[in-house]
Design an enzyme around this catalytic site. Structure first.
Site, PDB file in Angstrom:
ATOM      1  N   HIS A 206       0.336   4.569  -0.357  1.00  0.00           N
ATOM      2  CA  HIS A 206       1.076   3.440  -0.935  1.00  0.00           C
ATOM      3  C   HIS A 206       1.253   3.694  -2.432  1.00  0.00           C
ATOM      4  CE1 HIS A 206       1.911  -0.636  -2.349  1.00  0.00           C
ATOM      5  NE2 HIS A 206       2.239  -0.931  -1.108  1.00  0.00           N
ATOM      6  N   CYS A 244       7.175   1.731  -0.656  1.00  0.00           N
ATOM      7  CA  CYS A 244       7.187   0.296  -0.950  1.00  0.00           C
ATOM      8  C   CYS A 244       8.217   0.003  -2.034  1.00  0.00           C
ATOM      9  CB  CYS A 244       5.795  -0.152  -1.382  1.00  0.00           C
ATOM     10  SG  CYS A 244       5.737  -1.887  -1.870  1.00  0.00           S
ATOM     11  N   HIS A 271       7.647  -0.432   3.430  1.00  0.00           N
ATOM     12  CA  HIS A 271       7.487  -1.826   3.006  1.00  0.00           C
ATOM     13  C   HIS A 271       8.789  -2.211   2.324  1.00  0.00           C
ATOM     14  CE1 HIS A 271       2.791  -1.866   2.356  1.00  0.00           C
ATOM     15  NE2 HIS A 271       3.130  -1.657   3.610  1.00  0.00           N
ATOM     16  N   ASP A 316       7.683  -7.344   3.196  1.00  0.00           N
ATOM     17  CA  ASP A 316       6.476  -7.366   2.363  1.00  0.00           C
ATOM     18  C   ASP A 316       6.317  -8.759   1.785  1.00  0.00           C
ATOM     19  OD1 ASP A 316       4.236  -6.439   1.132  1.00  0.00           O
ATOM     20  OD2 ASP A 316       5.196  -4.784   0.107  1.00  0.00           O
ATOM     21  N   HIS A 317       5.584  -8.872   0.698  1.00  0.00           N
ATOM     22  CA  HIS A 317       5.271 -10.191   0.146  1.00  0.00           C
ATOM     23  C   HIS A 317       6.471 -11.124   0.194  1.00  0.00           C
ATOM     24  CE1 HIS A 317       2.543  -7.783  -2.773  1.00  0.00           C
ATOM     25  NE2 HIS A 317       2.192  -7.636  -1.507  1.00  0.00           N
ATOM     26  N   TYR A 330       1.565 -13.697   1.610  1.00  0.00           N
ATOM     27  CA  TYR A 330       1.517 -13.377   3.040  1.00  0.00           C
ATOM     28  C   TYR A 330       1.646 -14.595   3.950  1.00  0.00           C
ATOM     29  CZ  TYR A 330       0.677  -8.500   2.033  1.00  0.00           C
ATOM     30  OH  TYR A 330       0.834  -7.202   1.619  1.00  0.00           O
TER      31      TYR A 330
HETATM   32  C1  DNO Z   1      -0.237  -5.503  -1.158  1.00  0.00           C
HETATM   33  C2  DNO Z   1      -0.302  -4.280  -0.389  1.00  0.00           C
HETATM   34  C3  DNO Z   1      -1.322  -3.308  -0.924  1.00  0.00           C
HETATM   35  C4  DNO Z   1      -1.464  -2.180   0.052  1.00  0.00           C
HETATM   36  C5  DNO Z   1      -2.442  -1.134  -0.392  1.00  0.00           C
HETATM   37  C6  DNO Z   1      -2.363   0.059   0.515  1.00  0.00           C
HETATM   38  O1  DNO Z   1       0.246  -6.470  -0.671  1.00  0.00           O
HETATM   39  O2  DNO Z   1       0.949  -3.703  -0.252  1.00  0.00           O
HETATM   40  O3  DNO Z   1      -2.523  -3.961  -1.104  1.00  0.00           O
HETATM   41  O4  DNO Z   1      -1.904  -2.680   1.274  1.00  0.00           O
HETATM   42  O5  DNO Z   1      -2.208  -0.717  -1.670  1.00  0.00           O
HETATM   43  O6  DNO Z   1      -3.543   0.769   0.450  1.00  0.00           O
END
Ligand code: DNO
Length: 355
Positions: A206, A244, A271, A316-317, A330
């Site tokens: 990530h 991401c 992501h 994602d978020h 989340y």
């Molecule tokens: C946040 C996530 C990160 C991700 C880590 C992967 O929402 O995208 O915490 O899970 O960095 O190791």
């Protein structure tokens, strides 16, 4: 594009599997054993518990996020081999329940950093926010004191166990440069990638979030050149990227669509989310819609589509909307809206203008 949804487990998430089942096109949950400290081998019975939960709703467990990397590995300390051994044992166990992708990160001390978990926005929702000036210029040593009881510095992704060792960790990282981190990442990958390969699993790093040094700690997974370097550390499809857009997009110099076109064969997991980046470097997380943020999500999805992307993706978020009480970023609602937006773009690209 195979749609998934991050889920934190029964009793640890406000969202239920039953709800996730009703979001169109979600085929698997993205999961982890959040209560197992970094460095420890994951217990099989806990893995099987997730399998049971997922099976009940017909979800697969193909994507794990994350098996966290112990700080001794990032620091290249002598004790690292024991933690690497545990990591490999965890890979072997995860293979038995069909896992195909293991997400991890190599950020020193902290995972993602924000200064505000519920910044009010114009439409009455709240969202995660990063105020650069609050972070810049903080002396790491002062930080240790500041964190205690300062709600303005609440940050997700900071495991309590790590926080309690903060001073010690900052001490350990003093003098650790980006080059040290690269060397230690290579050592880690050279050990775990063959094990992953053997079990048909892809490791997916990530990016650092935000993609630049914070608190004087080096960060290396930040841009196109560094992603190229990462892939060359161990040239195997099992050494991949969790691409991401929100993390890399916090630096507007990153041309995300171009990076996706270049790296697609090495992106097992994507992501997708949006951020609005301001001129002073602050950023806020927005809806997934292209025009709401700085990241052109339509171009991002187009780049995946043109690359014939068949990997896993998750929204994602999200913002916190409709008064939802949930884990920061989340919730159910905005992430479900995000999925429908992604499908909307994808499905129209599939049609290619034809009826
Ligand atoms: C946040 C996530 C990160 C991700 C880590 C992967 O929402 O995208 O915490 O899970 O960095 O190791």
């Amino acid at each position: 594009m195979r749609m998934t949804f991050r889920w934190y487990g029964v009793g640890n998430d406000t969202v239920t599997l039953r709800q996730i089942r009703q979001i169109p096109g979600v085929e698997g949950i993205v999961w982890a054993l959040h209560d197992v400290p970094a460095g420890e081998e994951w217990p099989m019975e806990k893995i099987l518990q997730y399998k049971k939960w997922a099976d009940e709703y017909g979800f697969h467990l193909d994507v794990v996020e994350s098996v966290n990397v112990h700080e001794d590995i990032k620091l290249g300390r002598p004790g690292r081999d024991r933690y690497i051994e545990n990591y490999i044992k965890t890979i072997e166990k995860l293979a038995t329940v069909g896992v195909k992708v293991i997400t991890y990160n190599f950020m020193p001390v902290f995972d993602w950093v924000r200064t505000d978990l519920a910044r009010p926005t114009e439409d009455g929702s709240t969202a995660l926010f990063f105020e650069k000036s609050k972070i810049d210029g903080i002396d790491p040593r002062e930080l240790v004191d500041k964190i205690a009881g300062n709600p303005d510095l609440t940050m997700p992704g900071w495991e309590p166990e790590r926080l309690s060792r903060l001073s010690e960790l900052f001490e350990a990282y003093s003098g650790v440069t980006e080059e040290h981190l690269w060397r230690n990442l290579k050592y880690f990958l050279e050990a775990v990638v063959p094990a992953a390969e053997k079990h048909g699993i892809a490791m997916a790093i990530h990016p650092d979030d935000p993609p630049y040094a914070v608190f004087g700690l080096p960060r290396i997974i930040t841009n196109r050149d560094n992603l190229r370097r990462l892939l060359d550390l161990v040239d195997s499809p099992a050494n991949g990227i969790c691409f991401c857009t929100g993390s890399l997009g916090a630096n507007p110099d990153n041309d995300l669509a171009a990076m996706i076109r270049e790296f697609a064969p090495r992106i097992p997991f994507a992501h997708i989310r949006n951020v609005r980046v301001y001129e002073n470097g602050d950023f806020i997380e927005t809806s997934h819609r292209a025009r709401d943020g700085t990241v052109d999500i339509v171009e991002v999805v187009r780049a995946y589509h043109e690359s014939g992307f068949a990997g896993y993706v998750r929204p994602d978020h999200g913002r916190h909307i409709w008064d939802e009480q949930c884990r920061p970023g989340y919730g159910l609602y905005d992430r479900a809206l995000g999925i429908m937006y992604l499908w909307g773009i994808w499905d129209s690209l599939e049609r290619g203008g034809n009826r």
